[in-house]
Scaffold this motif. Structure first.
Motif, PDB file in Angstrom:
ATOM      1  N   CYS A  69     -75.687-104.669  62.965  1.00  9.16           N
ATOM      2  CA  CYS A  69     -74.573-104.453  63.882  1.00  9.16           C
ATOM      3  C   CYS A  69     -74.895-103.188  64.661  1.00  9.16           C
ATOM      4  N   SER A  70     -74.558-103.155  65.947  1.00  7.67           N
ATOM      5  CA  SER A  70     -74.944-102.010  66.759  1.00  7.67           C
ATOM      6  C   SER A  70     -73.788-101.123  67.208  1.00  7.67           C
ATOM      7  N   SER A  71     -72.556-101.498  67.001  1.00  9.93           N
ATOM      8  CA  SER A  71     -71.418-100.672  67.395  1.00  9.93           C
ATOM      9  C   SER A  71     -71.057 -99.739  66.247  1.00  9.93           C
ATOM     10  N   SER A  72     -71.149 -98.440  66.475  1.00 13.10           N
ATOM     11  CA  SER A  72     -70.912 -97.504  65.377  1.00 13.10           C
ATOM     12  C   SER A  72     -69.489 -97.598  64.822  1.00 13.10           C
ATOM     13  N   ARG A  73     -68.527 -97.852  65.667  1.00 12.09           N
ATOM     14  CA  ARG A  73     -67.157 -97.972  65.161  1.00 12.09           C
ATOM     15  C   ARG A  73     -66.986 -99.240  64.324  1.00 12.09           C
ATOM     16  N   ALA A  74     -67.610-100.330  64.749  1.00 10.02           N
ATOM     17  CA  ALA A  74     -67.567-101.565  63.955  1.00 10.02           C
ATOM     18  C   ALA A  74     -68.291-101.356  62.629  1.00 10.02           C
ATOM     19  N   ILE A  75     -69.402-100.660  62.665  1.00 10.79           N
ATOM     20  CA  ILE A  75     -70.146-100.376  61.433  1.00 10.79           C
ATOM     21  C   ILE A  75     -69.271 -99.545  60.491  1.00 10.79           C
ATOM     22  N   LEU A 106     -50.932 -95.909  61.600  1.00  8.43           N
ATOM     23  CA  LEU A 106     -51.275 -94.506  61.812  1.00  8.43           C
ATOM     24  C   LEU A 106     -52.790 -94.331  61.926  1.00  8.43           C
ATOM     25  N   VAL A 107     -53.537 -95.009  61.059  1.00  4.62           N
ATOM     26  CA  VAL A 107     -55.000 -94.959  61.128  1.00  4.62           C
ATOM     27  C   VAL A 107     -55.465 -95.526  62.466  1.00  4.62           C
ATOM     28  N   ASP A 108     -54.904 -96.656  62.897  1.00  7.49           N
ATOM     29  CA  ASP A 108     -55.275 -97.254  64.181  1.00  7.49           C
ATOM     30  C   ASP A 108     -55.015 -96.282  65.331  1.00  7.49           C
ATOM     31  N   ALA A 109     -53.878 -95.590  65.280  1.00 10.98           N
ATOM     32  CA  ALA A 109     -53.552 -94.634  66.341  1.00 10.98           C
ATOM     33  C   ALA A 109     -54.590 -93.509  66.396  1.00 10.98           C
ATOM     34  N   TRP A 110     -54.978 -92.974  65.223  1.00 15.51           N
ATOM     35  CA  TRP A 110     -55.965 -91.894  65.201  1.00 15.51           C
ATOM     36  C   TRP A 110     -57.347 -92.390  65.596  1.00 15.51           C
ATOM     37  N   LEU A 111     -57.675 -93.629  65.268  1.00  9.96           N
ATOM     38  CA  LEU A 111     -58.957 -94.186  65.715  1.00  9.96           C
ATOM     39  C   LEU A 111     -58.981 -94.301  67.237  1.00  9.96           C
ATOM     40  N   ASP A 112     -57.846 -94.653  67.829  1.00 13.32           N
ATOM     41  CA  ASP A 112     -57.750 -94.695  69.291  1.00 13.32           C
ATOM     42  C   ASP A 112     -57.903 -93.301  69.892  1.00 13.32           C
ATOM     43  N   VAL A 113     -57.266 -92.314  69.289  1.00 13.44           N
ATOM     44  CA  VAL A 113     -57.395 -90.940  69.782  1.00 13.44           C
ATOM     45  C   VAL A 113     -58.861 -90.517  69.742  1.00 13.44           C
ATOM     46  N   GLU A 114     -59.520 -90.798  68.633  1.00  7.70           N
ATOM     47  CA  GLU A 114     -60.940 -90.428  68.511  1.00  7.70           C
ATOM     48  C   GLU A 114     -61.781 -91.121  69.572  1.00  7.70           C
ATOM     49  N   ALA A 115     -61.573 -92.420  69.748  1.00 10.21           N
ATOM     50  CA  ALA A 115     -62.406 -93.199  70.670  1.00 10.21           C
ATOM     51  C   ALA A 115     -62.118 -92.891  72.135  1.00 10.21           C
ATOM     52  N   LEU A 116     -60.863 -92.673  72.468  1.00 17.33           N
ATOM     53  CA  LEU A 116     -60.489 -92.570  73.880  1.00 17.33           C
ATOM     54  C   LEU A 116     -60.313 -91.148  74.394  1.00 17.33           C
ATOM     55  N   GLN A 117     -60.077 -90.188  73.510  1.00 18.08           N
ATOM     56  CA  GLN A 117     -59.853 -88.819  73.971  1.00 18.08           C
ATOM     57  C   GLN A 117     -60.893 -87.838  73.438  1.00 18.08           C
ATOM     58  N   TYR A 118     -61.103 -87.839  72.137  1.00 11.94           N
ATOM     59  CA  TYR A 118     -62.006 -86.863  71.523  1.00 11.94           C
ATOM     60  C   TYR A 118     -63.470 -87.168  71.832  1.00 11.94           C
ATOM     61  N   GLU A 119     -63.898 -88.401  71.565  1.00 11.39           N
ATOM     62  CA  GLU A 119     -65.316 -88.755  71.704  1.00 11.39           C
ATOM     63  C   GLU A 119     -65.856 -88.572  73.118  1.00 11.39           C
ATOM     64  N   PRO A 120     -65.134 -88.968  74.177  1.00  6.69           N
ATOM     65  CA  PRO A 120     -65.705 -88.759  75.517  1.00  6.69           C
ATOM     66  C   PRO A 120     -65.997 -87.284  75.814  1.00  6.69           C
ATOM     67  N   ALA A 121     -65.116 -86.391  75.385  1.00  9.69           N
ATOM     68  CA  ALA A 121     -65.339 -84.967  75.625  1.00  9.69           C
ATOM     69  C   ALA A 121     -66.517 -84.453  74.803  1.00  9.69           C
TER      70      ALA A 121
END
Length: 150
Positions: A69-75, A106-121
């Motif tokens: 699998c090549s998507s780190s979040r899926a992994i 709550l976990v889904d919300a934080w995963l979204d924060v990580e993917a959409l806000q934290y990780e790009p920066a």
């Protein structure tokens, strides 16, 4: 005992580090197989053959999902589900996908924060501080400053 999970890439890259954190968290054995990005090994046929193409019309990727699998979040999600202990204790069920709807949301919300806000920066800073110099360029301090402010 299962063979160690093979993680292809460099531990210095954020996507690989993300996977390694999950493997450490669940206590899974793993092996990092370094890929030389400067030599473009990640573009070579041997490495590309490891990747699952999820948009293929023949759906053959499903049979290879257990091994590649090549998507780190899926992994990460795969690892956290595969190595969850049978008792479902909170230390082993980090996704909270055991019927705890509020915890899971709550976990889904934080995963979204990580993917959409934290990780790009963080990714922008990583590229400027590690990749650009490795390729002989000069980091753009404005990009670093703007990303840090986010």
């Amino acid at each position: 005992m299962s063979p160690p999970v093979k993680v292809f890439g460099s531990a210095a890259f954020t996507n690989v580090a993300r996977v390694l954190v999950c493997l450490e968290e669940v206590g899974a054995e793993y092996e990092v197989v370094d890929i030389d990005f400067l030599a473009k090994e990640h573009k070579g046929p041997e490495h590309l053959a490891r990747n699952v193409t999820i948009y293929r019309s023949d759906k053959s990727w499903r049979s290879r999902m257990e091994t590649s699998c090549s998507s780190s979040r899926a992994i990460c999600r795969y690892v956290l589900r595969k190595y969850k202990t049978p008792d479902g204790s909170s230390s082993s069920n980090l996704l909270r996908d055991d019927g705890d709807l509020e915890g899971s949301a709550l976990v889904d919300a934080w995963l979204d924060v990580e993917a959409l806000q934290y990780e790009p920066a963080v990714h922008a800073v990583f590229v400027q501080q590690r990749v650009v110099p490795a390729l002989g360029g000069t980091p753009d301090e404005r990009v670093i400053g703007d990303s840090g402010a986010q």
